[in-house]
Design a protein around this motif. Sequence first.
Motif, PDB file in Angstrom:
ATOM      1  N   GLN A  79      41.891  44.782  40.419  1.00 13.97           N
ATOM      2  CA  GLN A  79      43.119  45.558  40.283  1.00 13.97           C
ATOM      3  C   GLN A  79      43.674  45.471  38.867  1.00 13.97           C
ATOM      4  O   GLN A  79      44.130  46.471  38.297  1.00 13.97           O
ATOM      5  N   GLN A  80      43.600  44.271  38.296  1.00  9.82           N
ATOM      6  CA  GLN A  80      44.076  44.088  36.923  1.00  9.82           C
ATOM      7  C   GLN A  80      43.234  44.894  35.944  1.00  9.82           C
ATOM      8  O   GLN A  80      43.769  45.552  35.048  1.00  9.82           O
ATOM      9  N   ILE A  81      41.926  44.870  36.121  1.00  9.90           N
ATOM     10  CA  ILE A  81      41.031  45.645  35.253  1.00  9.90           C
ATOM     11  C   ILE A  81      41.308  47.136  35.395  1.00  9.90           C
ATOM     12  O   ILE A  81      41.335  47.881  34.405  1.00  9.90           O
ATOM     13  N   TYR A  82      41.534  47.579  36.636  1.00 12.38           N
ATOM     14  CA  TYR A  82      41.800  48.996  36.884  1.00 12.38           C
ATOM     15  C   TYR A  82      43.086  49.439  36.182  1.00 12.38           C
ATOM     16  O   TYR A  82      43.126  50.497  35.531  1.00 12.38           O
ATOM     17  N   ARG A  83      44.132  48.615  36.288  1.00 11.33           N
ATOM     18  CA  ARG A  83      45.409  48.969  35.653  1.00 11.33           C
ATOM     19  C   ARG A  83      45.269  48.991  34.134  1.00 11.33           C
ATOM     20  O   ARG A  83      45.772  49.899  33.451  1.00 11.33           O
ATOM     21  N   LEU A  84      44.604  47.967  33.591  1.00 10.70           N
ATOM     22  CA  LEU A  84      44.426  47.912  32.141  1.00 10.70           C
ATOM     23  C   LEU A  84      43.580  49.066  31.631  1.00 10.70           C
ATOM     24  O   LEU A  84      43.837  49.624  30.555  1.00 10.70           O
ATOM     25  N   LYS A  85      42.555  49.442  32.400  1.00 15.12           N
ATOM     26  CA  LYS A  85      41.685  50.546  31.995  1.00 15.12           C
ATOM     27  C   LYS A  85      42.470  51.850  31.916  1.00 15.12           C
ATOM     28  O   LYS A  85      42.300  52.644  30.978  1.00 15.12           O
ATOM     29  N   ASN A  86      43.329  52.089  32.902  1.00 18.94           N
ATOM     30  CA  ASN A  86      44.138  53.308  32.890  1.00 18.94           C
ATOM     31  C   ASN A  86      45.138  53.299  31.739  1.00 18.94           C
ATOM     32  O   ASN A  86      45.341  54.311  31.057  1.00 18.94           O
ATOM     33  N   ALA A  87      45.765  52.132  31.510  1.00 18.64           N
ATOM     34  CA  ALA A  87      46.774  52.034  30.453  1.00 18.64           C
ATOM     35  C   ALA A  87      46.137  52.078  29.072  1.00 18.64           C
ATOM     36  O   ALA A  87      46.768  52.528  28.099  1.00 18.64           O
ATOM     37  N   ALA A  88      44.878  51.620  28.970  1.00 19.78           N
ATOM     38  CA  ALA A  88      44.210  51.530  27.666  1.00 19.78           C
ATOM     39  C   ALA A  88      43.989  52.880  27.021  1.00 19.78           C
ATOM     40  O   ALA A  88      43.806  52.972  25.802  1.00 19.78           O
ATOM     41  N   GLU A  89      44.023  53.942  27.816  1.00 16.88           N
ATOM     42  CA  GLU A  89      43.815  55.278  27.254  1.00 16.88           C
ATOM     43  C   GLU A  89      44.926  55.673  26.283  1.00 16.88           C
ATOM     44  O   GLU A  89      44.705  56.487  25.386  1.00 16.88           O
ATOM     45  N   HIS A  90      46.104  55.080  26.473  1.00 11.09           N
ATOM     46  CA  HIS A  90      47.249  55.459  25.644  1.00 11.09           C
ATOM     47  C   HIS A  90      47.936  54.259  24.990  1.00 11.09           C
ATOM     48  O   HIS A  90      48.940  54.441  24.304  1.00 11.09           O
ATOM     49  N   ASP A  91      47.383  53.062  25.203  1.00 16.43           N
ATOM     50  CA  ASP A  91      48.037  51.851  24.708  1.00 16.43           C
ATOM     51  C   ASP A  91      46.990  50.932  24.073  1.00 16.43           C
ATOM     52  O   ASP A  91      46.149  50.354  24.761  1.00 16.43           O
ATOM     53  N   VAL A  92      47.053  50.797  22.754  1.00 15.44           N
ATOM     54  CA  VAL A  92      46.074  49.989  22.040  1.00 15.44           C
ATOM     55  C   VAL A  92      46.151  48.533  22.470  1.00 15.44           C
ATOM     56  O   VAL A  92      45.120  47.846  22.604  1.00 15.44           O
ATOM     57  N   ALA A  93      47.357  48.028  22.698  1.00 21.77           N
ATOM     58  CA  ALA A  93      47.526  46.636  23.105  1.00 21.77           C
ATOM     59  C   ALA A  93      46.841  46.373  24.454  1.00 21.77           C
ATOM     60  O   ALA A  93      46.209  45.322  24.646  1.00 21.77           O
ATOM     61  N   LYS A  94      46.973  47.300  25.383  1.00 23.46           N
ATOM     62  CA  LYS A  94      46.331  47.154  26.694  1.00 23.46           C
ATOM     63  C   LYS A  94      44.812  47.225  26.566  1.00 23.46           C
ATOM     64  O   LYS A  94      44.082  46.525  27.276  1.00 23.46           O
ATOM     65  N   LYS A  95      44.335  48.050  25.655  1.00 23.01           N
ATOM     66  CA  LYS A  95      42.899  48.150  25.426  1.00 23.01           C
ATOM     67  C   LYS A  95      42.351  46.831  24.901  1.00 23.01           C
ATOM     68  O   LYS A  95      41.277  46.367  25.327  1.00 23.01           O
ATOM     69  N   GLU A  96      43.085  46.200  24.004  1.00 22.55           N
ATOM     70  CA  GLU A  96      42.667  44.909  23.476  1.00 22.55           C
ATOM     71  C   GLU A  96      42.721  43.834  24.555  1.00 22.55           C
ATOM     72  O   GLU A  96      41.851  42.956  24.629  1.00 22.55           O
ATOM     73  N   GLU A  97      43.752  43.882  25.396  1.00 16.17           N
ATOM     74  CA  GLU A  97      43.870  42.916  26.494  1.00 16.17           C
ATOM     75  C   GLU A  97      42.706  43.072  27.474  1.00 16.17           C
ATOM     76  O   GLU A  97      42.150  42.075  27.946  1.00 16.17           O
ATOM     77  N   LEU A  98      42.338  44.319  27.752  1.00 16.38           N
ATOM     78  CA  LEU A  98      41.199  44.580  28.631  1.00 16.38           C
ATOM     79  C   LEU A  98      39.917  44.013  28.020  1.00 16.38           C
ATOM     80  O   LEU A  98      39.109  43.386  28.716  1.00 16.38           O
ATOM     81  N   GLY A  99      39.730  44.216  26.727  1.00 13.83           N
ATOM     82  CA  GLY A  99      38.538  43.702  26.061  1.00 13.83           C
ATOM     83  C   GLY A  99      38.460  42.183  26.120  1.00 13.83           C
ATOM     84  O   GLY A  99      37.379  41.622  26.334  1.00 13.83           O
ATOM     85  N   ARG A 100      39.609  41.527  25.936  1.00 12.97           N
ATOM     86  CA  ARG A 100      39.629  40.059  26.000  1.00 12.97           C
ATOM     87  C   ARG A 100      39.292  39.563  27.406  1.00 12.97           C
ATOM     88  O   ARG A 100      38.547  38.588  27.577  1.00 12.97           O
ATOM     89  N   LEU A 101      39.822  40.244  28.425  1.00 11.33           N
ATOM     90  CA  LEU A 101      39.554  39.839  29.806  1.00 11.33           C
ATOM     91  C   LEU A 101      38.078  40.010  30.158  1.00 11.33           C
ATOM     92  O   LEU A 101      37.448  39.100  30.719  1.00 11.33           O
TER      93      LEU A 101
END
Length: 298
Positions: A192-214
């Motif tokens: 669920q966390q990955i799914y939320r971060l993936k959706n947010a990463a399309e418009h949020d660089v910080a979320k994209k970086e957080e997803l990459g770290r996870l």
Amino acid sequence: MRNIVNLSFGIVVLALLSCGGSNNSGKQQQEPQQLVKQLNVNSPDCDQYVLMSTNYGDIKIKLYRETPLHRKNFINLVMNGFYDGQLFYRVQKDLLIQTGDYTSKTKPDGPELGVTDVEFTVPAEIDPVKRIHKRGALAAASFYRGEKSSGAHFYIVTGKPAKDNELKLSERKINEELVNNKFLEIQKPYRQQIYRLKNAAEHDVAKKEELGRLIGRLMSEARAAMKGKEFSYTAAQRNMYKKTGGLPHLDAYYTVFGEVVEGMDVVEKISAVDATSKGRPRSHVVINKVTILDGEDK
């Protein structure tokens, strides 16, 4: 192997088999819609043999006692006459021949042969240390590599001799796949966390970086979990692959549950028939009948 489409079938109760085997020649052939949904054959604790008669000749196959679930399932289908009249829908020289689509009986010229299966699967019984994709190996196609086998589709290996660099490459790819499988297991609580971060990463660089770290952390955990458990071929397996051939890159993903003991020349003839670029024979390669051999026929 290709993905398979599920269909529904009824239930047929079958007789027990002894170690001597049971001949199915007197059993009335069942129509596809009457095939078993739940298996009812108690396969004995011994190697068993079947004879596959084709329009290119006969193939005798030994079913391994060490893979009781696949052996039981295969014998169950043979007793129902499931394979009688089917076509080998995929043939590739120096690779394999494959069958298991029951629609090839009634629609032999259909464009989509190879995509239909029975509704049940068989739990994997993979052991690349003991059972490998050597030339003549009988193995089950799969829905999910390393998880479940097709209920009906199988292939016979005709692979050519392998070189050392090919075996090393296969080992590397197998170990990469094992790490990926471990990653998929480890990331389940984080879906669920990955799914939320993936959706947010399309418009949020910080979320994209957080997803990459996870993802990076979970992949590191997967690699650490598999350290010391790397797959490698034994000396005997290497020698067999280099001398007689096979498909080593499939060993970690598909269950080998038997081998051809007579009629490998027939398998080779089938693998070499004229076929399309996708391996579809241009003329029909027919399984006339598959019979369970009695003890004296082995």
